[in-house]
Design an enzyme around this catalytic site. Structure first.
Site, PDB file in Angstrom:
ATOM      1  N   TYR A 171       8.965   9.396  -4.354  1.00 37.83           N
ATOM      2  CA  TYR A 171       9.140   8.649  -3.101  1.00 37.83           C
ATOM      3  C   TYR A 171       9.903   7.347  -3.357  1.00 37.83           C
ATOM      4  CZ  TYR A 171       8.100   5.296   0.576  1.00 37.83           C
ATOM      5  OH  TYR A 171       8.230   4.319   1.539  1.00 37.83           O
ATOM      6  N   SER A 199      11.536  -0.420   0.629  1.00 38.76           N
ATOM      7  CA  SER A 199      10.127  -0.685   0.341  1.00 38.76           C
ATOM      8  C   SER A 199      10.005  -1.578  -0.884  1.00 38.76           C
ATOM      9  CB  SER A 199       9.448   0.657   0.060  1.00 38.76           C
ATOM     10  OG  SER A 199       8.199   0.459  -0.545  1.00 38.76           O
ATOM     11  N   LYS A 218      13.915   5.778  -2.267  1.00 37.43           N
ATOM     12  CA  LYS A 218      14.283   4.467  -1.691  1.00 37.43           C
ATOM     13  C   LYS A 218      15.330   3.782  -2.565  1.00 37.43           C
ATOM     14  CE  LYS A 218      11.608   4.681   1.888  1.00 37.43           C
ATOM     15  NZ  LYS A 218      12.200   4.984   3.187  1.00 37.43           N
TER      16      LYS A 218
HETATM   17  P1  NAD Z   1       5.816   7.428   9.690  1.00 37.50           P
HETATM   18  O1  NAD Z   1       5.623   8.693   8.926  1.00 37.50           O
HETATM   19  O2  NAD Z   1       4.762   7.029  10.641  1.00 37.50           O
HETATM   20  O3  NAD Z   1       7.212   7.496  10.490  1.00 37.50           O
HETATM   21  C1  NAD Z   1       8.319   8.193   9.998  1.00 37.50           C
HETATM   22  C2  NAD Z   1       8.824   9.100  11.112  1.00 37.50           C
HETATM   23  O4  NAD Z   1       9.978   9.809  10.651  1.00 37.50           O
HETATM   24  C3  NAD Z   1       7.796  10.137  11.541  1.00 37.50           C
HETATM   25  O5  NAD Z   1       7.644  10.065  12.943  1.00 37.50           O
HETATM   26  C4  NAD Z   1       8.395  11.477  11.116  1.00 37.50           C
HETATM   27  O6  NAD Z   1       8.070  12.516  12.005  1.00 37.50           O
HETATM   28  C5  NAD Z   1       9.888  11.148  11.123  1.00 37.50           C
HETATM   29  N1  NAD Z   1      10.728  11.946  10.227  1.00 37.50           N
HETATM   30  C6  NAD Z   1      10.575  12.173   8.897  1.00 37.50           C
HETATM   31  N2  NAD Z   1      11.602  12.910   8.433  1.00 37.50           N
HETATM   32  C7  NAD Z   1      12.429  13.156   9.482  1.00 37.50           C
HETATM   33  C8  NAD Z   1      13.645  13.857   9.645  1.00 37.50           C
HETATM   34  N3  NAD Z   1      14.256  14.474   8.609  1.00 37.50           N
HETATM   35  N4  NAD Z   1      14.207  13.904  10.875  1.00 37.50           N
HETATM   36  C9  NAD Z   1      13.614  13.304  11.919  1.00 37.50           C
HETATM   37  N5  NAD Z   1      12.471  12.619  11.840  1.00 37.50           N
HETATM   38  C10 NAD Z   1      11.876  12.546  10.628  1.00 37.50           C
HETATM   39  O7  NAD Z   1       6.109   6.273   8.634  1.00 37.50           O
HETATM   40  P2  NAD Z   1       6.213   4.697   8.859  1.00 37.50           P
HETATM   41  O8  NAD Z   1       5.050   4.074   8.202  1.00 37.50           O
HETATM   42  O9  NAD Z   1       6.522   4.391  10.278  1.00 37.50           O
HETATM   43  O10 NAD Z   1       7.466   4.390   7.928  1.00 37.50           O
HETATM   44  C11 NAD Z   1       8.779   4.305   8.443  1.00 37.50           C
HETATM   45  C12 NAD Z   1       9.739   4.097   7.280  1.00 37.50           C
HETATM   46  O11 NAD Z   1       9.360   2.940   6.561  1.00 37.50           O
HETATM   47  C13 NAD Z   1       9.738   5.252   6.270  1.00 37.50           C
HETATM   48  O12 NAD Z   1      11.067   5.458   5.834  1.00 37.50           O
HETATM   49  C14 NAD Z   1       8.880   4.713   5.143  1.00 37.50           C
HETATM   50  O13 NAD Z   1       9.236   5.283   3.898  1.00 37.50           O
HETATM   51  C15 NAD Z   1       9.215   3.231   5.183  1.00 37.50           C
HETATM   52  N6  NAD Z   1       8.153   2.388   4.608  1.00 37.50           N
HETATM   53  C16 NAD Z   1       6.874   2.492   5.083  1.00 37.50           C
HETATM   54  C17 NAD Z   1       5.854   1.738   4.501  1.00 37.50           C
HETATM   55  C18 NAD Z   1       4.439   1.859   4.980  1.00 37.50           C
HETATM   56  O14 NAD Z   1       3.535   1.446   4.238  1.00 37.50           O
HETATM   57  N7  NAD Z   1       4.172   2.365   6.176  1.00 37.50           N
HETATM   58  C19 NAD Z   1       6.152   0.838   3.457  1.00 37.50           C
HETATM   59  C20 NAD Z   1       7.471   0.740   3.009  1.00 37.50           C
HETATM   60  C21 NAD Z   1       8.465   1.528   3.605  1.00 37.50           C
HETATM   61  N1  UFG Z   2      -6.794   0.894  -2.661  1.00 39.42           N
HETATM   62  C1  UFG Z   2      -8.137   1.106  -2.937  1.00 39.42           C
HETATM   63  N2  UFG Z   2      -8.745   2.158  -2.344  1.00 39.42           N
HETATM   64  C2  UFG Z   2      -8.113   3.016  -1.509  1.00 39.42           C
HETATM   65  C3  UFG Z   2      -6.734   2.792  -1.239  1.00 39.42           C
HETATM   66  C4  UFG Z   2      -6.119   1.727  -1.842  1.00 39.42           C
HETATM   67  O1  UFG Z   2      -8.754   0.347  -3.685  1.00 39.42           O
HETATM   68  O2  UFG Z   2      -8.732   3.971  -1.028  1.00 39.42           O
HETATM   69  C5  UFG Z   2      -6.141  -0.286  -3.265  1.00 39.42           C
HETATM   70  C6  UFG Z   2      -4.979   0.091  -4.173  1.00 39.42           C
HETATM   71  O3  UFG Z   2      -5.441   0.346  -5.475  1.00 39.42           O
HETATM   72  C7  UFG Z   2      -4.105  -1.182  -4.058  1.00 39.42           C
HETATM   73  C8  UFG Z   2      -4.349  -1.654  -2.618  1.00 39.42           C
HETATM   74  O4  UFG Z   2      -5.586  -1.055  -2.225  1.00 39.42           O
HETATM   75  O5  UFG Z   2      -4.580  -2.164  -4.930  1.00 39.42           O
HETATM   76  C9  UFG Z   2      -3.249  -1.222  -1.656  1.00 39.42           C
HETATM   77  O6  UFG Z   2      -3.069   0.183  -1.748  1.00 39.42           O
HETATM   78  P1  UFG Z   2      -2.230   1.000  -0.654  1.00 39.42           P
HETATM   79  O7  UFG Z   2      -2.297   2.436  -1.052  1.00 39.42           O
HETATM   80  O8  UFG Z   2      -2.654   0.638   0.709  1.00 39.42           O
HETATM   81  O9  UFG Z   2      -0.750   0.414  -0.824  1.00 39.42           O
HETATM   82  P2  UFG Z   2       0.210   0.352  -2.066  1.00 39.42           P
HETATM   83  O10 UFG Z   2       0.542  -1.088  -2.296  1.00 39.42           O
HETATM   84  O11 UFG Z   2      -0.310   1.127  -3.204  1.00 39.42           O
HETATM   85  O12 UFG Z   2       1.503   1.128  -1.549  1.00 39.42           O
HETATM   86  C10 UFG Z   2       1.999   0.980  -0.204  1.00 39.42           C
HETATM   87  C11 UFG Z   2       2.690   2.277   0.202  1.00 39.42           C
HETATM   88  C12 UFG Z   2       3.907   2.468  -0.656  1.00 39.42           C
HETATM   89  C13 UFG Z   2       4.792   1.276  -0.506  1.00 39.42           C
HETATM   90  C14 UFG Z   2       4.060   0.017  -0.894  1.00 39.42           C
HETATM   91  C15 UFG Z   2       4.901  -1.211  -0.669  1.00 39.42           C
HETATM   92  O13 UFG Z   2       1.805   3.377   0.039  1.00 39.42           O
HETATM   93  O14 UFG Z   2       4.603   3.611  -0.228  1.00 39.42           O
HETATM   94  O15 UFG Z   2       2.875  -0.106  -0.124  1.00 39.42           O
HETATM   95  O16 UFG Z   2       5.372  -1.238   0.620  1.00 39.42           O
HETATM   96  F1  UFG Z   2       5.874   1.430  -1.301  1.00 39.42           F
END
Ligand code: NAD
Ligand code: UFG
Length: 337
Positions: A148, A124, A152
Site C-alpha cells: 500500500y 500519506s 503511494k
Molecule cells: P475510502 O476507502 O473510504 O475511500 C476511497 C474510495 O475510492 C472508496 O469509496 C472506493 O469505493 C473508491 N475506489 C477505490 N478504487 C476505485 C477505483 N478503481 N475506481 C473508482 N473508485 C474507487 O478511503 P479514504 O479513507 O476516504 O481514503 C481516501 C484516499 O486517501 C485513499 O487514496 C487513501 O489511500 C488515502 N489516505 C487515507 C488515509 C486514511 O487513514 N483514511 C490516510 C492516508 C491516505
Molecule cells: N493501534 C492499536 N490497536 C489497534 C489499532 C491501532 O494499539 O487496534 C495503534 C497502532 O499500533 C498505532 C496507532 O494505534 O500506534 C495508530 O494505528 P492506526 O492503525 O490507526 O494508524 P497507522 O498510523 O498505523 O496507519 C494509518 C493508516 C495508514 C496511513 C497512516 C498515515 O492505516 O494507511 O495512518 O496516514 F498510511
C-alpha cells in the site's frame, strides 16, 4: 467549472464534497463503490441541500473517464480513489498495484486529452517510512514497507516525472497523517468493512459494544507512556486542506507537496482517555505485542502547509473524539443502520 472527486463516496471524499460546496465549487463524483456505499453520498446531499452528479465507474477505465470529461466541464480533479488496507495489500499486492497505480495513470492521461490542468493527489505519511525524528517535514527521506505504502510512493514518483515532462499540469501531493472524526451532523463518518484495523474505529466499536476489547499494540516504545504516537487530524480539517490546495493550484501553478497534520502527537493511551471523556464510558483494553511494521512516533511538521496554503487544523482532540462518538452512536452499523 467543476471539481471531479474520484473516490468521492468514501470517508474523506464525502467530507471533502461538503467543504468544496461551502467554497462554491460544483462537484462531480466518480466511484466504483468498492469500499463505500451510495448512502454516504445521499446523506451528503441532505447536508448540502442539493443533488450530486455521480458516476458509478472504475477510475482505471479510460473510456469511462472520457465519457465523464466529455459530459462535464472539469477544471480540477481530487484523486481519492484507491485501496487503503495495509494488511490486505501485503496479502494481495497486485490488486493494490493495479488499482492504485493504473487508476492514477488512466486519470492523468484523460486529463491531458481534455486539457484539465489541476490535480490533487491523496498521498500519506506512510511515505516517510520509519522517520529518523519527529516532527516530520516534507523534505524527509521517503520509503515504504508495504505494498500500500509503495503505491503511494510510486504514484508520487510517477506524478513528479510526469510533471517534469508536462509542466502545464499543476499537482498537489497531500500527505495525510491520521484522519479521524466525522461531520458535525453525525450523519456521515468512517464505515470500515469488517473488524477495523485502525485505532479510532476500533475504539468506537468497543464503546458501542460491538467489539469486546481493544488490544494496544506495544507498550514499550520510547514514547511518553510506551504506546505508539500519531498525529490525528479531524477529517473536516483535512477536507478543507483540499479546498486550499485547489485554490493554490488555480493561482500558483507548479508541483507542490504538503503534510496535512496538526503537528500534535498523541499516544494510544491518550486517545483512549480522550475517547472515554467524550463518550462517558470506560474502554476495555489490554496491552498487547507490537504490531509488525508499526513505528513508535509519527507526527507532522505542519509549517509549510500553513505558510503556503494557509492551512491550520481547527479541531482539537476532544472535539475529534466527540464527533467520532456522535457518528458511531447514531449509526452503530455505519451506513447499514
Ligand atoms: P475510502 O476507502 O473510504 O475511500 C476511497 C474510495 O475510492 C472508496 O469509496 C472506493 O469505493 C473508491 N475506489 C477505490 N478504487 C476505485 C477505483 N478503481 N475506481 C473508482 N473508485 C474507487 O478511503 P479514504 O479513507 O476516504 O481514503 C481516501 C484516499 O486517501 C485513499 O487514496 C487513501 O489511500 C488515502 N489516505 C487515507 C488515509 C486514511 O487513514 N483514511 C490516510 C492516508 C491516505
Ligand atoms: N493501534 C492499536 N490497536 C489497534 C489499532 C491501532 O494499539 O487496534 C495503534 C497502532 O499500533 C498505532 C496507532 O494505534 O500506534 C495508530 O494505528 P492506526 O492503525 O490507526 O494508524 P497507522 O498510523 O498505523 O496507519 C494509518 C493508516 C495508514 C496511513 C497512516 C498515515 O492505516 O494507511 O495512518 O496516514 F498510511
Amino acid at each position: 467549472m467543476s471539481v471531479l472527486v474520484t473516490g468521492g463516496a468514501g470517508y474523506i471524499g464525502t467530507h471533502t464534497i461538503i467543504e468544496l460546496d461551502k467554497a462554491g465549487y460544483e462537484v462531480v463524483v466518480v466511484d466504483n463503490l468498492s469500499n463505500s456505499k451510495l448512502t454516504g453520498l445521499r446523506r451528503v446531499e441532505k447536508i448540502i441541500g442539493k443533488s450530486i452528479k455521480f458516476y458509478e465507474m472504475d477510475v482505471c477505465c479510460e473510456d469511462s473517464l472520457r465519457k465523464v470529461f466529455a459530459a462535464e466541464k472539469i477544471n480540477s480533479v481530487i484523486h481519492f480513489a484507491g485501496l487503503k488496507a495495509v494488511g490486505e495489500s501485503v496479502a494481495i499486492p497486485l490488486k493494490y498495484y493495479e488499482n492504485n497505480i493504473v487508476s492514477t495513470i488512466s486519470l492523468v492521461k484523460v486529463m491531458k486529452e481534455f486539457d484539465c490542468r489541476n490535480l490533487v493527489f491523496s498521498s500519506s505519511a506512510t511515505v516517510y517510512g520509519n522517520p529518523k525524528s519527529v516532527p516530520i517535514n516534507e523534505s524527509f527521506p521517503l520509503s515504504a514497507t508495504n505494498p500500500y505504502g509503495k503505491t503511494k510512493l510510486f504514484i508520487e514518483d510517477i506524478l513528479r516525472d510526469y510533471y517534469h515532462a508536462n509542466p502545464e499540469l499543476n499537482i498537489a501531493l497531500l500527505r495525510y497523517f491520521n484522519p479521524i472524526g466525522a461531520h458535525k451532523s453525525g450523519t456521515i463518518g468512517e464505515d470500515p468493512n469488517g473488524i477495523p484495523n485502525n485505532l479510532m474505529p476500533y475504539i468506537t466499536q468497543v464503546a458501542i459494544g460491538k467489539l469486546e476489547q481493544l488490544s494496544i499494540y506495544g507498550s514499550d516504545y520510547k514514547t511518553c507512556d510506551g504506546t505508539g504516537v500519531r498525529d490525528y487530524i479531524h477529517v473536516s480539517d483535512l477536507a478543507n486542506g483540499h479546498v486550499l490546495a485547489i485554490k493554490k493550484l488555480e493561482t500558483a501553478p507548479g508541483i507542490v507537496t504538503y503534510n496535512l497534520g496538526t503537528g500534535n502527537g498523541y499516544s494510544v493511551i491518550q486517545m483512549v482517555k480522550a475517547f472515554e471523556r467524550a463518550c462517558g464510558k470506560k474502554i476495555n483494553y489490554r496491552l498487547a505485542e507490537r504490531r509488525p511494521g508499526d513505528i513508535a512516533e509519527c507526527f507532522a511538521d505542519p509549517i509549510l502547509a500553513k505558510k503556503e496554503l494557509g492551512f491550520e487544523a481547527k479541531f482539537g482532540l476532544d472535539e475529534m473524539c466527540e464527533d467520532c462518538w456522535r457518528w458511531q452512536s447514531a449509526n452503530p452499523n455505519g451506513y447499514e443502520s
